[in-house]
Enzyme design. Structure first.
Site, PDB file in Angstrom:
ATOM      1  N   HIS A   1       9.594   8.334  13.087  1.00 27.62           N
ATOM      2  CA  HIS A   1      10.396   9.041  12.083  1.00 27.62           C
ATOM      3  C   HIS A   1       9.681   8.887  10.731  1.00 27.62           C
ATOM      4  O   HIS A   1       9.005   7.886  10.504  1.00 27.62           O
ATOM      5  CB  HIS A   1      11.765   8.366  12.042  1.00 27.62           C
ATOM      6  CG  HIS A   1      12.788   9.029  11.196  1.00 27.62           C
ATOM      7  ND1 HIS A   1      12.870   8.852   9.832  1.00 27.62           N
ATOM      8  CD2 HIS A   1      13.809   9.870  11.520  1.00 27.62           C
ATOM      9  CE1 HIS A   1      13.898   9.554   9.356  1.00 27.62           C
ATOM     10  NE2 HIS A   1      14.485  10.175  10.365  1.00 27.62           N
TER      11      HIS A   1
ATOM     12  N   ASP B   1      11.963  -0.203  14.919  1.00 28.86           N
ATOM     13  CA  ASP B   1      12.916   0.751  14.360  1.00 28.86           C
ATOM     14  C   ASP B   1      13.957   1.029  15.435  1.00 28.86           C
ATOM     15  O   ASP B   1      13.706   1.749  16.395  1.00 28.86           O
ATOM     16  CB  ASP B   1      12.173   2.023  13.944  1.00 28.86           C
ATOM     17  CG  ASP B   1      13.125   3.156  13.541  1.00 28.86           C
ATOM     18  OD1 ASP B   1      14.349   2.990  13.676  1.00 28.86           O
ATOM     19  OD2 ASP B   1      12.622   4.210  13.096  1.00 28.86           O
TER      20      ASP B   1
ATOM     21  N   GLN C   1      17.802   4.517  16.710  1.00 30.93           N
ATOM     22  CA  GLN C   1      18.350   5.237  17.864  1.00 30.93           C
ATOM     23  C   GLN C   1      18.676   4.308  19.031  1.00 30.93           C
ATOM     24  O   GLN C   1      19.537   4.634  19.850  1.00 30.93           O
ATOM     25  CB  GLN C   1      17.369   6.319  18.333  1.00 30.93           C
ATOM     26  CG  GLN C   1      17.119   7.426  17.324  1.00 30.93           C
ATOM     27  CD  GLN C   1      18.335   8.291  17.061  1.00 30.93           C
ATOM     28  OE1 GLN C   1      19.279   8.348  17.836  1.00 30.93           O
ATOM     29  NE2 GLN C   1      18.328   8.984  15.929  1.00 30.93           N
TER      30      GLN C   1
ATOM     31  N   LYS D   1      24.821   5.698  12.700  1.00 24.21           N
ATOM     32  CA  LYS D   1      24.491   6.216  14.033  1.00 24.21           C
ATOM     33  C   LYS D   1      25.187   5.401  15.130  1.00 24.21           C
ATOM     34  O   LYS D   1      25.171   5.776  16.295  1.00 24.21           O
ATOM     35  CB  LYS D   1      22.975   6.191  14.249  1.00 24.21           C
ATOM     36  CG  LYS D   1      22.213   7.135  13.306  1.00 24.21           C
ATOM     37  CD  LYS D   1      20.743   7.148  13.625  1.00 24.21           C
ATOM     38  CE  LYS D   1      19.895   7.621  12.470  1.00 24.21           C
ATOM     39  NZ  LYS D   1      19.801   9.086  12.380  1.00 24.21           N
TER      40      LYS D   1
ATOM     41  N   CYS E   1      12.687  15.051  11.053  1.00 30.70           N
ATOM     42  CA  CYS E   1      11.968  14.064  10.239  1.00 30.70           C
ATOM     43  C   CYS E   1      10.826  13.443  11.031  1.00 30.70           C
ATOM     44  O   CYS E   1      10.554  12.243  10.900  1.00 30.70           O
ATOM     45  CB  CYS E   1      12.890  12.975   9.706  1.00 30.70           C
ATOM     46  SG  CYS E   1      14.139  13.601   8.593  1.00 30.70           S
TER      47      CYS E   1
HETATM   48  C1  LIG Z   1      14.183   6.766  14.797  1.00 33.75           C
HETATM   49  C2  LIG Z   1      14.774   6.822  13.433  1.00 33.75           C
HETATM   50  N1  LIG Z   1      14.293   6.038  12.474  1.00 33.75           N
HETATM   51  C3  LIG Z   1      14.805   6.036  11.233  1.00 33.75           C
HETATM   52  C4  LIG Z   1      15.839   6.864  10.883  1.00 33.75           C
HETATM   53  C5  LIG Z   1      16.357   6.839   9.476  1.00 33.75           C
HETATM   54  O1  LIG Z   1      17.651   6.390   9.431  1.00 33.75           O
HETATM   55  P1  LIG Z   1      18.514   6.468   8.097  1.00 33.75           P
HETATM   56  O2  LIG Z   1      18.403   7.874   7.599  1.00 33.75           O
HETATM   57  O3  LIG Z   1      19.895   6.120   8.539  1.00 33.75           O
HETATM   58  O4  LIG Z   1      17.950   5.488   7.131  1.00 33.75           O
HETATM   59  C6  LIG Z   1      16.383   7.705  11.846  1.00 33.75           C
HETATM   60  C7  LIG Z   1      17.487   8.621  11.504  1.00 33.75           C
HETATM   61  O5  LIG Z   1      17.407   9.806  11.489  1.00 33.75           O
HETATM   62  C8  LIG Z   1      15.825   7.691  13.152  1.00 33.75           C
HETATM   63  O6  LIG Z   1      16.308   8.492  14.100  1.00 33.75           O
END
Ligand SMILES: Cc1ncc(COP(=O)(O)O)c(C=O)c1O
Lengths: 418, 150
Positions: free
Chosen positions: A134, A211, A214, A237, A375
């Protein structure tokens, strides 16, 4: 939590109808059709228990934490601090004081980038990530690489959306200072072999950040079994409020890290000559946090653990299998991300319809999916598509809803002519 | 759904299948790229102007059906117009896409159907993308990229 039992049918499988009835937002018509919410990868809906916990805080005992002798402040502080223990249980973390509250995954990664890594980063050092990250697990590293002349190294992905451990091993060298890898990819659904990656990295004394944005909502997580050094996730999430999240880190690493934000609540003593910083977690929690949000995150974790993450994973694996079969049978539809180890979502493109048009037409049938690059623009580039449509599951989704998705996609196909 | 199906059926799909003037003009006097960072869509717009007047317009790119149809209609609508008339048309189209305000009764090249997009705010940027590229091309002459997020 008292409502744990009714949610489990005999044999430990989930009573999805009972779960659904706890989510007020699901009970509505969108564009004349019952809502089918399949955008859980972006954010999950909230059960009554979470909405109620946040409201109860404001209604009954809200005050600032860590700084009042009065009763409301003490109650707020106690409720807030109790959430650390809940997160500890969720992640099977060794210690409660390793749990740092953040605004979400993005902030957790940035905290590690600025506080843990940047101070030790030298020109020519390397940070290893994968090609399925991401943007929030790419851009912070790029920024500190830019500042220090360090280098971002990327493990490639296969056509199926998998990384190979040989590729990882080859890229961990004497200059590697951190490996940062997504546990469950939001663009492809791939589950990465995090434990094996950690073993490879630790064999060379390289720490690993996972990370878990998910993975936390879709599978059991055990940071001790994974062996990682940092794990981050977002509350929103995981059926909890927005603006909440967690960084878990091994205590000896946290203890050695300088603060990131300076302010109230993170100090021991302040004079104009010198400030003595508090120990973690307080050191990394400057200022008034999202008090009611964190308390409601605690309710979300209680609720989620009562369901049992294993049962959640099993239910969603069934949805994934059903979706893969139904969508895979639609001519002109290509699944993006067909890794063997996969969870939570299907990402796809169609010959004749752009993902945006798919999303708009499905919305016309009350079906909420995400269309875009998620993203993860490098992933789109890897597959030569500008965007994909993505249906991502939550614990309240049903096979019937997957059938409605498939019927909606067939309507898209009719409209665009297959 | 019916309104949307109508939009798609009446023009969008037809233009998407066989877009008008889907080609790079070489040589051209003006060109610009419209980019939507939220979805990665990109439309390249080319103009061949004779003095102040458009002789020919063309486009290429990777975009959804609404952006493609909007670009296709654009290349029909701007032919023969001078720069001032194009700017005015672009402003009117923007009002049409954002607010559904039809303004004029007579729209060139079926552009009035873009008014339906105003009821799908999530898609207004798609429809506007080629028009942003158009005004950027006129302003800058050549080579600039304009983002829907500016
Ligand atoms: C794999 C992953 N990493 C990071 C993020 C970023 O999360 P947040 O926007 O809640 O900080 C997301 C969310 O879209 C994600 O799916």
């Amino acid at each position: 939590m008292s409502s744990a039992e009714p949610l489990q049918a005999a044999g430990g499988s989930l009573d999805v109808q009972a779960i659904r009835s706890q989510f007020p937002v699901l009970d509505q018509q969108v564009n004349g059709h019952p809502l089918v919410y399949l955008d859980n990868g972006a954010t999950a809906q909230k059960p009554e228990a979470v909405i109620e916990a946040e409201a109860r805080c404001y209604r009954e005992y809200y005050a600032n934490i860590h700084r009042g002798v009065h009763s409301l402040s003490q109650r707020s502080t106690a409720e807030f601090e109790a959430v650390r223990g809940k997160v500890q249980r969720l992640l099977n973390a060794p210690e409660e004081k390793e749990i740092i509250f953040t605004r979400g995954t993005t902030e957790g990664i940035n905290l590690v980038a600025y506080s843990f890594l940047r101070p030790q980063l030298q020109a020519g050092d390397e940070i290893l990530i994968t090609a399925m990250e991401h943007h929030s697990n790419i851009v912070p590293w790029q920024i500190i690489c830019e500042q220090t002349s360090a280098k971002l190294v990327v493990v490639p992905i296969s056509d199926a959306g998998e990384i190979s451990l040989d590729d990882v091993a080859e890229r961990i060298g004497p200059r590697t200072k951190l490996v940062s890898v997504v546990h469950l990819s939001n663009a492809l659904g791939t589950i990465n072999p995090v434990k094996q990656i950690v073993d490879l990295a630790h064999a060379r004394n390289v720490p690993v950040l996972v990370d878990g944005a998910q993975s936390a909502p879709h599978m059991p997580v055990d940071v001790q079994a994974l062996g990682c050094d940092f794990f981050v996730f977002s509350g929103h999430k995981l059926y909890g409020p927005t603006g909440t999240g967690v960084l878990w880190g091994r205590y000896e690493l946290l203890k050695a890290m300088p603060p990131w934000h300076g302010g109230g609540d993170m100090i021991r003593t302040v004079t104009f000559e010198k400030t003595d910083f508090a120990d973690p977690p307080a050191r990394f929690e400057a200022g008034t946090p999202n008090i009611a949000g964190v308390i409601a995150l605690g309710a979300a974790i209680d609720w989620f653990l009562a369901l049992d993450p294993r049962a959640v994973a099993a239910h969603e694996a069934d949805l994934l299998a059903h979706a893969t079969a139904r969508l895979g049978a639609i001519p002109g539809l290509r699944l993006i991300g067909t890794a063997e180890q996969r969870a939570g979502l299907v990402s796809f493109v169609m010959d004749d319809a752009h993902p945006h048009d798919i999303g708009t037409i499905l919305d016309g049938y009350g079906i909420a999916v995400r269309a875009g690059h998620h993203c993860a623009q490098p992933v789109m580039q890897r597959y030569g598509v500008p965007a994909t449509a993505r249906a991502s599951f939550g614990v309240y989704n049903t096979r019937d809803e997957i059938d409605r998705l498939a019927e909606g996609i067939l309507k898209v196909r009719d409209l665009f002519g297959g | 759904m019916s309104e949307l199906a109508d939009l798609y059926q009446r023009v969008v799909i037809e233009h998407n299948r066989s877009p008008r003037h889907y080609n790079k003009l070489d040589p051209c006097t003006h060109h610009a790229t419209g980019y939507n960072p939220l979805c990665g869509d990109e439309v390249e717009l080319y103009l061949r102007m004779d003095g102040n007047r458009v002789r020919e317009a063309g486009f290429q790119g990777e975009s959804c059906a609404i952006a493609t149809a909007s670009a296709s209609m654009l290349t029909e609508a701007v032919r023969g117009l001078d720069a001032e008339a194009i700017r005015e048309l672009a402003r009117a189209v923007s009002r049409l896409i954002r607010d559904g305000d039809p303004g004029a009764d007579e729209w060139p090249a079926d552009l009035d159907v873009l008014g339906v997009v105003s009821r799908f705010p999530g898609r207004s940027k798609c429809a506007e993308l080629p028009w942003k590229a158009l005004t950027t091309a006129l302003d800058a002459g050549s080579g600039d990229t304009v983002s829907t997020e500016e």
